[in-house]
Write a protein that holds these residues in place. Structure first.
Motif, PDB file in Angstrom:
ATOM      1  N   GLU A  36       0.830  -1.191   0.000  1.00  0.00           N
ATOM      2  CA  GLU A  36       0.000   0.000   0.000  1.00  0.00           C
ATOM      3  C   GLU A  36       0.873   1.253   0.000  1.00  0.00           C
ATOM      4  N   THR A  37       0.256   2.407  -0.203  1.00  0.00           N
ATOM      5  CA  THR A  37       1.035   3.640  -0.273  1.00  0.00           C
ATOM      6  C   THR A  37       1.197   4.313   1.085  1.00  0.00           C
ATOM      7  N   GLY A  38       0.333   4.046   2.052  1.00  0.00           N
ATOM      8  CA  GLY A  38       0.400   4.697   3.352  1.00  0.00           C
ATOM      9  C   GLY A  38       0.902   3.768   4.434  1.00  0.00           C
ATOM     10  N   LEU A  39       0.592   4.133   5.679  1.00  0.00           N
ATOM     11  CA  LEU A  39       1.063   3.381   6.836  1.00  0.00           C
ATOM     12  C   LEU A  39      -0.044   2.616   7.550  1.00  0.00           C
ATOM     13  N   GLN A  40      -1.303   3.045   7.367  1.00  0.00           N
ATOM     14  CA  GLN A  40      -2.373   2.547   8.240  1.00  0.00           C
ATOM     15  C   GLN A  40      -2.533   1.033   8.194  1.00  0.00           C
ATOM     16  N   ILE A  41      -2.475   0.441   7.007  1.00  0.00           N
ATOM     17  CA  ILE A  41      -2.732  -0.995   6.868  1.00  0.00           C
ATOM     18  C   ILE A  41      -1.621  -1.797   7.542  1.00  0.00           C
ATOM     19  N   SER A  42      -0.381  -1.368   7.378  1.00  0.00           N
ATOM     20  CA  SER A  42       0.731  -2.064   8.030  1.00  0.00           C
ATOM     21  C   SER A  42       0.626  -1.964   9.546  1.00  0.00           C
ATOM     22  N   LEU A  43       0.210  -0.811  10.047  1.00  0.00           N
ATOM     23  CA  LEU A  43       0.068  -0.645  11.492  1.00  0.00           C
ATOM     24  C   LEU A  43      -1.083  -1.499  12.024  1.00  0.00           C
ATOM     25  N   ALA A  44      -2.163  -1.592  11.258  1.00  0.00           N
ATOM     26  CA  ALA A  44      -3.268  -2.465  11.659  1.00  0.00           C
ATOM     27  C   ALA A  44      -2.816  -3.921  11.698  1.00  0.00           C
ATOM     28  N   ALA A  45      -1.937  -4.305  10.774  1.00  0.00           N
ATOM     29  CA  ALA A  45      -1.417  -5.675  10.767  1.00  0.00           C
ATOM     30  C   ALA A  45      -0.666  -5.971  12.061  1.00  0.00           C
ATOM     31  N   VAL A  46       0.087  -4.991  12.560  1.00  0.00           N
ATOM     32  CA  VAL A  46       0.803  -5.177  13.824  1.00  0.00           C
ATOM     33  C   VAL A  46      -0.189  -5.349  14.971  1.00  0.00           C
ATOM     34  N   ALA A  47      -1.242  -4.539  14.970  1.00  0.00           N
ATOM     35  CA  ALA A  47      -2.261  -4.662  16.017  1.00  0.00           C
ATOM     36  C   ALA A  47      -2.949  -6.025  15.973  1.00  0.00           C
ATOM     37  N   LEU A  48      -3.000  -6.640  14.788  1.00  0.00           N
ATOM     38  CA  LEU A  48      -3.597  -7.974  14.649  1.00  0.00           C
ATOM     39  C   LEU A  48      -2.606  -9.092  14.978  1.00  0.00           C
ATOM     40  N   GLY A  49      -1.371  -8.734  15.310  1.00  0.00           N
ATOM     41  CA  GLY A  49      -0.412  -9.741  15.746  1.00  0.00           C
ATOM     42  C   GLY A  49       0.704 -10.054  14.787  1.00  0.00           C
ATOM     43  N   ALA A  50       0.872  -9.272  13.727  1.00  0.00           N
ATOM     44  CA  ALA A  50       1.973  -9.526  12.791  1.00  0.00           C
ATOM     45  C   ALA A  50       3.309  -9.404  13.517  1.00  0.00           C
ATOM     46  N   THR A  51       4.154 -10.404  13.365  1.00  0.00           N
ATOM     47  CA  THR A  51       5.475 -10.401  14.006  1.00  0.00           C
ATOM     48  C   THR A  51       6.567  -9.885  13.078  1.00  0.00           C
ATOM     49  N   VAL A  52       6.243  -9.750  11.794  1.00  0.00           N
ATOM     50  CA  VAL A  52       7.149  -9.222  10.785  1.00  0.00           C
ATOM     51  C   VAL A  52       6.365  -8.232   9.936  1.00  0.00           C
ATOM     52  N   VAL A  53       6.985  -7.121   9.582  1.00  0.00           N
ATOM     53  CA  VAL A  53       6.408  -6.199   8.603  1.00  0.00           C
ATOM     54  C   VAL A  53       7.479  -5.911   7.566  1.00  0.00           C
ATOM     55  N   GLU A  54       7.131  -6.154   6.314  1.00  0.00           N
ATOM     56  CA  GLU A  54       8.034  -5.870   5.203  1.00  0.00           C
ATOM     57  C   GLU A  54       7.380  -4.814   4.314  1.00  0.00           C
ATOM     58  N   ARG A  55       8.136  -3.757   4.021  1.00  0.00           N
ATOM     59  CA  ARG A  55       7.660  -2.722   3.110  1.00  0.00           C
ATOM     60  C   ARG A  55       8.774  -2.321   2.153  1.00  0.00           C
ATOM     61  N   HIS A  56       8.398  -2.106   0.891  1.00  0.00           N
ATOM     62  CA  HIS A  56       9.343  -1.572  -0.088  1.00  0.00           C
ATOM     63  C   HIS A  56       9.747  -0.161   0.312  1.00  0.00           C
TER      64      HIS A  56
END
Length: 290
Positions: A212-232
């Protein structure tokens, strides 16, 4: 289940493992790659990732002679792939630089000779791109290294994911939810797949690879328990190249890592208690004591 990559542990309760996906956003320039490594390190990420291809093998036959407009003139798609590909000396240079900046570094190999190439360089882990999830020969070659594996699941059915996980095994495996639309519209993010994957593979760290182009979706993924976040990541979203538009510029990536760390602190343990900061308001405002 914990997965160890370099000096970092990936598991629930551990700091989110943030990967700056450089991919081909260096546009074949080592100095650009080093500047992007600096972006990731300065933001507080733990890793950077590249892509490694043997163009003659990994380029689909129907694409090899397709004309491509590039900053270096019109060339075939195969020529373009060679133009942006780093070779051994360049990888040694950027790998050493990433290590010096305190980052893990690894790559997504797109063909089996590229696995041998990366093994020779001593990478600490492998990333399997969503496009490669059905390449069973590649998956078997990666599994044979015994290194930790991060598996992206974009553009795939659940059956294809299951087949890949069965082949790789769950020891040392991290699974990333992903949707391979560039850039990603919110309605295709399908973040509820994160708890679905957590339930399907208990103990396996589940993360998120975002386009995605922003931050919100990645941050929501962390709140859902994502242990890794990868972004270009990119130096400038207006740069020439296919992934820049779906990438984060330096300030955006810095904000992402900052906000991930805030969310980590805010998640707590789920145990209800009266916190020290509540005692003064309690004494001032509560009329009836229990």
């Amino acid at each position: 289940m914990k997965v160890r990559i370099g000096d970092n542990t990936i598991a629930a309760g551990e700091p989110v493992y943030v990967i700056g996906e450089i991919g081909l956003n260096h546009n074949g320039d080592v100095e650009n790659a080093k500047r992007l490594i600096d972006v990731a390190a300065d933001a507080g990420a733990q890793a950077v990732k590249f892509q490694k291809r043997t163009p003659d093998i990994s380029t689909p036959e129907h694409m090899k002679l397709t004309p491509r407009e590039t900053p270096w003139g019109t060339m075939s798609y195969l020529q373009y792939r060679y133009r942006v590909e780093f070779e051994r000396e360049q990888y040694i240079e950027i790998g050493d630089y990433a290590t010096m900046r305190g980052l893990d570094w690894f790559a997504s190999p797109w063909d089996e000779p590229s696995v041998d190439f990366l093994e020779d360089l001593g990478v600490v882990a492998y990333k399997i791109a969503s496009a490669s999830i059905t390449d069973t020969g590649l998956l078997a070659r990666i599994a044979a290294t015994g290194k930790p594996v991060i598996l992206s699941t974009g553009m795939s059915t659940f059956e294809q994911v299951e087949t890949a996980v069965d082949l790789l095994g769950t020891h040392g495996l991290v699974v990333l939810h992903a949707t391979s639309t560039y850039p990603l519209p919110p309605e295709e993010a399908n973040l509820r797949m994160i708890p679905t994957l957590q339930q399907r593979y208990p103990g396996v760290p589940i993360g998120y690879s975002g386009h995605e182009t922003g931050l919100q979706i990645s941050l929501a993924a962390v709140a859902l328990g994502a242990t890794v976040v990868e972004r270009h990541i990119t130096l400038d979203r207006a740069m020439w190249g296919s992934d820049h538009a779906a990438s984060l510029e330096p300030h955006g990536f810095e904000n992402l890592v900052r906000d991930i760390r805030v969310i980590e602190r805010a998640m707590g343990d789920g145990v209800k208690r009266v916190f020290p900061g509540e005692l003064a308001p309690q004494a001032k405002l509560r009329r009836v004591l229990a």
